[in-house]
Write a protein that holds these residues in place. Structure first.
Motif, PDB file in Angstrom:
ATOM      1  N   ILE A 185       6.861   8.607   3.724  1.00 20.88           N
ATOM      2  CA  ILE A 185       6.061   7.851   2.759  1.00 20.88           C
ATOM      3  C   ILE A 185       5.891   8.686   1.499  1.00 20.88           C
ATOM      4  CG2 ILE A 185       3.878   6.689   2.320  1.00 20.88           C
ATOM      5  CD1 ILE A 185       5.602   5.425   4.503  1.00 20.88           C
ATOM      6  N   PRO A 219      -3.525   2.446  -1.698  1.00 22.89           N
ATOM      7  CA  PRO A 219      -4.253   1.521  -0.823  1.00 22.89           C
ATOM      8  C   PRO A 219      -4.500   0.170  -1.495  1.00 22.89           C
ATOM      9  CG  PRO A 219      -5.228   3.692  -0.722  1.00 22.89           C
ATOM     10  CD  PRO A 219      -4.222   3.730  -1.826  1.00 22.89           C
ATOM     11  N   TYR A 274       1.430   6.440  -1.982  1.00 20.75           N
ATOM     12  CA  TYR A 274       0.245   5.880  -1.339  1.00 20.75           C
ATOM     13  C   TYR A 274      -0.583   5.155  -2.396  1.00 20.75           C
ATOM     14  CZ  TYR A 274       1.189   8.961   2.656  1.00 20.75           C
ATOM     15  OH  TYR A 274       1.760   9.595   3.738  1.00 20.75           O
ATOM     16  N   SER A 295       0.804  -1.223   0.000  1.00 22.35           N
ATOM     17  CA  SER A 295       0.000   0.000   0.000  1.00 22.35           C
ATOM     18  C   SER A 295       0.837   1.272   0.000  1.00 22.35           C
ATOM     19  CB  SER A 295      -0.940   0.018   1.211  1.00 22.35           C
ATOM     20  OG  SER A 295      -1.891  -1.023   1.113  1.00 22.35           O
ATOM     21  N   THR A 296       2.052   1.202   0.530  1.00 15.47           N
ATOM     22  CA  THR A 296       2.892   2.397   0.604  1.00 15.47           C
ATOM     23  C   THR A 296       4.333   2.068   0.231  1.00 15.47           C
ATOM     24  OG1 THR A 296       3.409   2.038   2.953  1.00 15.47           O
ATOM     25  CG2 THR A 296       1.493   3.408   2.448  1.00 15.47           C
TER      26      THR A 296
END
Length: 297
Positions: free
Chosen positions: A147, A152, A150, A125-126
């Motif tokens: 991070i 998800p 992104y 997800s990241t």
């Protein structure tokens, strides 16, 4: 890329109406007072969402004036129907709450489209900055916390999400008008399948299900009723406008039903949420239903 498992899911996409017009009037600048006030509407969404979401069952993705809510439904899994219905109740209640607040504040409201489909996990997800650049050891700790990507996982290859987003974006031109809640027809077929699986595992009673049509006021009603030892233990009823919205767009052939009222599981037979008026006062049960309060299946 290795073959990843296909996961069945339901996904809701909700969009606050009127944002684009406000941005145009405000010159697409956050320095404009009118544009800044939009943040109040977004804050209301988050407050309502966090009061009524199902954190152990769903994944939520907030993006500007929209929110996506995903529920995976593995099958067969005994007892899963209760979780699915509580999630469905959550998204319906949340939509109603937000539109009640929107109407109270003179805003145009939120439109929601709920679809059934499949998804697949593709990647993490990241990603942090350290995974993308060469850096000296002195910077490693900082870059590991930073991070930079992104994505998800639950929404990476989510066709239910894609369908819901594309259909909602068609808006009134395709018959998806106003701050309403639309449900794709195939979702009900999936609910019937989940109900059928549940029948196998209930030891103290049976679960019955069907769709019923109320012709007096031209409404369709979908109800799920659970019985255990002759007592009702689970029930959800959703009433729809009789007019079905049919859309054929970019390979998506969908029949969409507009919710007019919704009866939650923890209320008596006379309590319904009105999805046409969005008033805080509950609407009474129509007299045509009074003799058959169970609406059962």
């Amino acid at each position: 890329m290795k073959s990843e498992p296909i996961i069945d899911c339901f996904c809701l996409w909700s969009d606050l109406l009127g944002f684009g017009r406000t941005f145009e009037e405000g010159g697409w600048s956050l320095s404009n007072e009118k544009v800044r006030k939009i943040a109040e509407r977004l804050a209301a969404i988050e407050r309502m969402l966090f009061r009524s979401n199902a954190p152990r069952q769903e994944y939520v993705f907030l993006l500007n004036d929209g929110v996506a809510r995903n529920l995976d439904w593995p099958h067969p899994e005994p007892g899963y129907l209760s979780g699915v219905l509580h999630w469905l109740q959550s998204v319906l209640t949340n939509h109603w709450q937000i539109n009640a607040i929107e109407r109270q504040n003179g805003h145009p409201g939120m439109r929601s489209v709920l679809c059934s489909g499949q998804r697949m996990d593709l990647r993490e997800s990241t990603k942090n900055s350290l995974s993308q650049v060469l850096a000296p050891e002195s910077m490693a700790e900082h870059l590991a916390r930073d991070i930079s990507v992104y994505s998800p996982q639950q929404f990476q290859m989510n066709l239910a999400f894609s369908k819901a987003y594309l259909l909602e974006s068609l808006g009134s031109k395709a018959g998806l008008t106003g701050p309403n809640f639309f449900i794709e027809d195939s979702l009900f077929h999936d609910l019937v399948q989940i109900c059928a699986n549940e029948n196998v595992v209930m030891l103290d009673g049976k679960l019955e299900y069907q769709t019923t049509t109320e012709t007096t006021d031209h409404r369709h009603v979908f109800t799920i009723l659970g019985n255990a030892q002759s007592k009702r233990v689970l029930r959800l009823a959703i009433e729809f406008d009789a007019k079905v919205v049919e859309v054929n767009h970019r390979g998506i052939a969908a029949k969409l039903h507009k919710v007019t009222r919704f009866q939650p599981m923890d209320e008596n037979d006379s309590f319904w949420f009105d999805f046409c008026g969005y008033n805080f006062e509950p609407t009474p049960l129509p007299s045509s239903y009074a003799k058959d309060g169970s609406l059962a299946i």
